[in-house]
Design an enzyme around this catalytic site. Sequence first.
Site, PDB file in Angstrom:
ATOM      1  N   HIS A  88      -0.353  -6.500  -5.406  1.00  0.00           N
ATOM      2  CA  HIS A  88      -0.582  -7.711  -4.631  1.00  0.00           C
ATOM      3  C   HIS A  88      -0.028  -8.891  -5.407  1.00  0.00           C
ATOM      4  O   HIS A  88      -0.087  -8.919  -6.645  1.00  0.00           O
ATOM      5  CB  HIS A  88      -2.086  -7.906  -4.394  1.00  0.00           C
ATOM      6  CG  HIS A  88      -2.475  -9.310  -4.027  1.00  0.00           C
ATOM      7  ND1 HIS A  88      -3.004 -10.198  -4.948  1.00  0.00           N
ATOM      8  CD2 HIS A  88      -2.392  -9.981  -2.858  1.00  0.00           C
ATOM      9  CE1 HIS A  88      -3.235 -11.353  -4.350  1.00  0.00           C
ATOM     10  NE2 HIS A  88      -2.882 -11.254  -3.087  1.00  0.00           N
ATOM     11  N   GLY A  94      -7.471 -21.256  10.906  1.00  0.00           N
ATOM     12  CA  GLY A  94      -7.046 -20.878  12.243  1.00  0.00           C
ATOM     13  C   GLY A  94      -5.719 -20.172  12.304  1.00  0.00           C
ATOM     14  O   GLY A  94      -5.059 -20.177  13.348  1.00  0.00           O
ATOM     15  N   ARG A 122      -2.960 -17.090  12.414  1.00  0.00           N
ATOM     16  CA  ARG A 122      -2.830 -15.885  13.242  1.00  0.00           C
ATOM     17  C   ARG A 122      -3.560 -14.719  12.561  1.00  0.00           C
ATOM     18  O   ARG A 122      -3.288 -14.377  11.420  1.00  0.00           O
ATOM     19  CB  ARG A 122      -1.345 -15.578  13.406  1.00  0.00           C
ATOM     20  CG  ARG A 122      -0.995 -14.343  14.187  1.00  0.00           C
ATOM     21  CD  ARG A 122       0.518 -14.327  14.394  1.00  0.00           C
ATOM     22  NE  ARG A 122       0.989 -13.095  14.977  1.00  0.00           N
ATOM     23  CZ  ARG A 122       1.561 -12.111  14.292  1.00  0.00           C
ATOM     24  NH1 ARG A 122       1.720 -12.225  12.974  1.00  0.00           N
ATOM     25  NH2 ARG A 122       1.986 -11.026  14.903  1.00  0.00           N
ATOM     26  N   HIS A 162       1.287  -5.525 -17.753  1.00  0.00           N
ATOM     27  CA  HIS A 162       0.826  -6.685 -18.520  1.00  0.00           C
ATOM     28  C   HIS A 162       1.902  -7.218 -19.458  1.00  0.00           C
ATOM     29  O   HIS A 162       1.922  -8.417 -19.753  1.00  0.00           O
ATOM     30  CB  HIS A 162      -0.458  -6.335 -19.270  1.00  0.00           C
ATOM     31  CG  HIS A 162      -1.667  -6.367 -18.396  1.00  0.00           C
ATOM     32  ND1 HIS A 162      -2.381  -7.517 -18.175  1.00  0.00           N
ATOM     33  CD2 HIS A 162      -2.261  -5.397 -17.651  1.00  0.00           C
ATOM     34  CE1 HIS A 162      -3.381  -7.265 -17.345  1.00  0.00           C
ATOM     35  NE2 HIS A 162      -3.326  -5.979 -17.009  1.00  0.00           N
ATOM     36  N   ARG A 171       1.302 -20.150  -4.156  1.00  0.00           N
ATOM     37  CA  ARG A 171       1.005 -21.190  -3.173  1.00  0.00           C
ATOM     38  C   ARG A 171       1.104 -22.576  -3.817  1.00  0.00           C
ATOM     39  O   ARG A 171       0.898 -22.740  -5.029  1.00  0.00           O
ATOM     40  CB  ARG A 171      -0.391 -20.991  -2.578  1.00  0.00           C
ATOM     41  CG  ARG A 171      -1.501 -20.916  -3.618  1.00  0.00           C
ATOM     42  CD  ARG A 171      -2.812 -20.446  -3.013  1.00  0.00           C
ATOM     43  NE  ARG A 171      -3.845 -20.342  -4.044  1.00  0.00           N
ATOM     44  CZ  ARG A 171      -4.043 -19.264  -4.797  1.00  0.00           C
ATOM     45  NH1 ARG A 171      -3.290 -18.190  -4.616  1.00  0.00           N
ATOM     46  NH2 ARG A 171      -4.995 -19.256  -5.706  1.00  0.00           N
ATOM     47  N   HIS A 212     -20.647  -6.787  -6.205  1.00  0.00           N
ATOM     48  CA  HIS A 212     -21.714  -5.916  -5.718  1.00  0.00           C
ATOM     49  C   HIS A 212     -21.520  -4.465  -6.166  1.00  0.00           C
ATOM     50  O   HIS A 212     -22.439  -3.655  -6.033  1.00  0.00           O
ATOM     51  CB  HIS A 212     -21.835  -5.995  -4.191  1.00  0.00           C
ATOM     52  CG  HIS A 212     -20.609  -5.564  -3.448  1.00  0.00           C
ATOM     53  ND1 HIS A 212     -19.557  -6.416  -3.176  1.00  0.00           N
ATOM     54  CD2 HIS A 212     -20.257  -4.369  -2.906  1.00  0.00           C
ATOM     55  CE1 HIS A 212     -18.624  -5.768  -2.492  1.00  0.00           C
ATOM     56  NE2 HIS A 212     -19.022  -4.511  -2.323  1.00  0.00           N
ATOM     57  N   HIS A 269       0.858  -1.181   0.000  1.00  0.00           N
ATOM     58  CA  HIS A 269       0.000   0.000   0.000  1.00  0.00           C
ATOM     59  C   HIS A 269       0.899   1.238   0.000  1.00  0.00           C
ATOM     60  O   HIS A 269       1.514   1.570   1.022  1.00  0.00           O
ATOM     61  CB  HIS A 269      -0.911   0.018   1.234  1.00  0.00           C
ATOM     62  CG  HIS A 269      -1.953  -1.048   1.235  1.00  0.00           C
ATOM     63  ND1 HIS A 269      -2.989  -1.063   0.334  1.00  0.00           N
ATOM     64  CD2 HIS A 269      -2.118  -2.143   2.033  1.00  0.00           C
ATOM     65  CE1 HIS A 269      -3.762  -2.114   0.570  1.00  0.00           C
ATOM     66  NE2 HIS A 269      -3.255  -2.785   1.598  1.00  0.00           N
TER      67      HIS A 269
END
Length: 311
Positions: free
Chosen positions: A108, A264, A266, A151, A112, A181, A98
């Site tokens: 961002h 779960g 942190r 890009h 993974r 939305h 940011h």
Amino acid sequence: MSDADASVVGAYLQALQDRICSALGAEDGAARFREDRFEGPGGALARPRALEDGAVFEKSAVHFTHVRGDRLPPAATERRPELAGASFEAVSLSLIVHPRNPFVPTSHANLRFFLARPPNVEPQVQPVWWFGGGFDLTPFYGFVEDAVHWHRVARAACAPLGAGAYPRFKKWCDEYFTIRHRGETRGVGGLFFDDLAEGGFEKSFAFVRSVGDAYLEAYLPIVRRRRDTPYGECEREFQLWRRGRYVEFNLVYDRGTLYGLQSGRRIESVLASLPPLVRWRYDWQPEPGSREAALASDFLRPRDWLGEAGE
């Protein structure tokens, strides 16, 4: 490296975390990343890092995690329901930047890797594995040359999977990072992929490394181009208002946030992606014809940035 190996992916992601934190810290020049470290059984490791109140970056979080669990969280099996209840091992790198100057876009990235063993499967059977991730750009004031550069680097990063990978993952990114939305995209997109196991582990991992290595090449030139642009209270207020859209997406739609909460993890680490300051103003709309209005009309929709640039 014929068999999928989470430790190899984890070693790469930790080294990438080191490189990115070093580069962002040097670019900022005034603040450093703070590191926490949490170790668990079986080699589990969380290594969150955060930079705050810098000269260039108001907040940045770059987190590495290596976890094991007895049951995949629902967010991880949304697209693979056959793996519900599977034990798993996962390594990931997730980062958010940011910036302080409203003319520098937020960025961002996430990479993974999952290994999952469905219940009632014989131990000698190889586990299911896949990669996911990508990177995307969220401007407050849009510049075509920035979007084209972003890009262009994204397309080059897709080379290990061939020519069809960039348009496929670019479209997926546009669709995923849509604030439904609001009827607008979160930014100008980039790359998004999931359930990736194309061509075997080595080929998929080569692609993931290409994407990870491309992030700084994609982002830092934009930071350097915009970081010293003069701005005033009007631009700062608009930045804080637009950050509200970022928060809405992360809390309502983002699978990474849901995965962190469901597994779960942190809470400080899960919510580190949120900006330090944000504003919501009741029914506020940019003045027609203004630079602020141009963001939504010209940038917050899917566009063929490279095709429009003649590339």
